[in-house]
Structures are given as structure tokens and as C-alpha cells.
Design a protein around this motif. Structure first.
Motif, mmCIF file in Angstrom:
data_model
loop_
_atom_site.group_PDB
_atom_site.id
_atom_site.type_symbol
_atom_site.label_atom_id
_atom_site.label_comp_id
_atom_site.label_asym_id
_atom_site.label_seq_id
_atom_site.Cartn_x
_atom_site.Cartn_y
_atom_site.Cartn_z
ATOM 1 N N ILE A 71 82.802 61.310 -6.116
ATOM 2 C CA ILE A 71 82.953 62.037 -7.383
ATOM 3 C C ILE A 71 81.595 62.217 -8.053
ATOM 4 O O ILE A 71 81.276 63.309 -8.544
ATOM 5 C CB ILE A 71 83.950 61.305 -8.308
ATOM 6 N N ILE A 72 80.788 61.173 -8.056
ATOM 7 C CA ILE A 72 79.449 61.276 -8.648
ATOM 8 C C ILE A 72 78.603 62.284 -7.873
ATOM 9 O O ILE A 72 77.896 63.108 -8.471
ATOM 10 C CB ILE A 72 78.757 59.897 -8.698
ATOM 11 N N LEU A 73 78.686 62.253 -6.550
ATOM 12 C CA LEU A 73 77.902 63.201 -5.741
ATOM 13 C C LEU A 73 78.348 64.645 -5.948
ATOM 14 O O LEU A 73 77.514 65.554 -6.017
ATOM 15 C CB LEU A 73 77.998 62.833 -4.256
ATOM 16 N N VAL A 74 79.645 64.884 -6.049
ATOM 17 C CA VAL A 74 80.143 66.242 -6.279
ATOM 18 C C VAL A 74 79.683 66.745 -7.646
ATOM 19 O O VAL A 74 79.244 67.893 -7.785
ATOM 20 C CB VAL A 74 81.683 66.297 -6.143
ATOM 21 N N ALA A 75 79.762 65.899 -8.665
ATOM 22 C CA ALA A 75 79.283 66.292 -9.994
ATOM 23 C C ALA A 75 77.787 66.587 -9.957
ATOM 24 O O ALA A 75 77.317 67.565 -10.556
ATOM 25 C CB ALA A 75 79.583 65.192 -11.009
#
Length: 126
Positions: A71-75
Motif C-alpha cells: 500500500i505504501i509503495l502504490v501510494a
């Protein structure tokens, strides 16, 4: 500093600074999450108001860490794409406006300018 105005003015600069700040924020968040993840080898940790089990509990525990990391990487990816697109569009606006202004000035130049300036030098500016 006229190119700031041609790129979009204070609105452009504000959005550019905010997106650059978000980009750096997500970069640090990714590093922070990996550090938190590795510190939870044998004990559980609480992050984002949620308790994550120790890594020693197996694949299911690892999956929870991976989901949060994803989730952090996609954001971060989406923020970087938006920032890059914003700066590219601003560069396009700026270059289009400068080209238009330059063309208008050359077309409106007095005749003696064309008589004294070699054609190659004029074309080289474009």
C-alpha cells in the motif's frame, strides 16, 4: 523567473512543492516501514493503530507486513507519477508560451534585423 509564470504561476509552484514533499514523505515512509518490519522479528508491533504479529509466526504474519508495504509503495508510485506528469505538463506550457512569444518578436522585427542577421542564426534560435 518568467518561466514560472509561463509554467502556471504560483499555482504551479505550490503544487510542485507539495508533490515533491509528498514524494519525499513516501520515500521516508517506505524506509520507516522496512525498519519497523525488521524490528518485529520476535515481538509484535503496533503501527497505524493496528497490531502486527511477530514475524516468527509464519507466512500469515509476513503477508500482513507485505500488504502494508504494498500500500505504501502504490501510494508512492502514484504520487511520483502525478509529480512527474505535473512537471512535464508545466514544461510543455512554458515552452509553448516562450516559442509563441519568440515567434511573434521575430515576425514583428524591423527589416534591418533580417538584413544584418544571418538567416542561420535566426533559424538556430528555433
Amino acid at each position: 523567473f518568467k518561466w514560472f509564470k509561463y509554467a502556471g504561476g504560483i499555482y504551479f509552484v505550490t503544487i510542485a512543492v507539495v508533490t515533491l514533499g509528498l514524494d519525499r514523505f513516501f520515500y521516508v515512509a517506505t524506509e520507516w516501514w522496512v525498519a519497523s518490519w525488521t524490528s518485529a522479528e520476535t515481538k509484535s508491533i503496533t503501527r497505524f493503530g493496528r497490531e502486527y504479529p511477530p514475524q516468527s509466526e509464519g507466512r500469515e504474519a509476513q503477508y500482513e507486513y507485505l500488504v502494508t508495504y504494498g500500500i505504501i509503495l502504490v501510494a508512492s508510485f502514484l504520487g511520483t507519477i502525478f509529480r512527474a506528469q505535473w512537471l512535464i505538463q508545466a514544461g510543455g506550457r512554458c515552452s509553448s508560451k516562450l516559442f509563441t512569444l519568440m515567434t511573434e518578436r521575430v515576425i514583428r522585427a524591423p527589416m534591418w534585423y533580417f538584413e544584418t542577421t544571418p538567416l542561420g542564426r535566426i533559424l538556430n534560435r528555433f
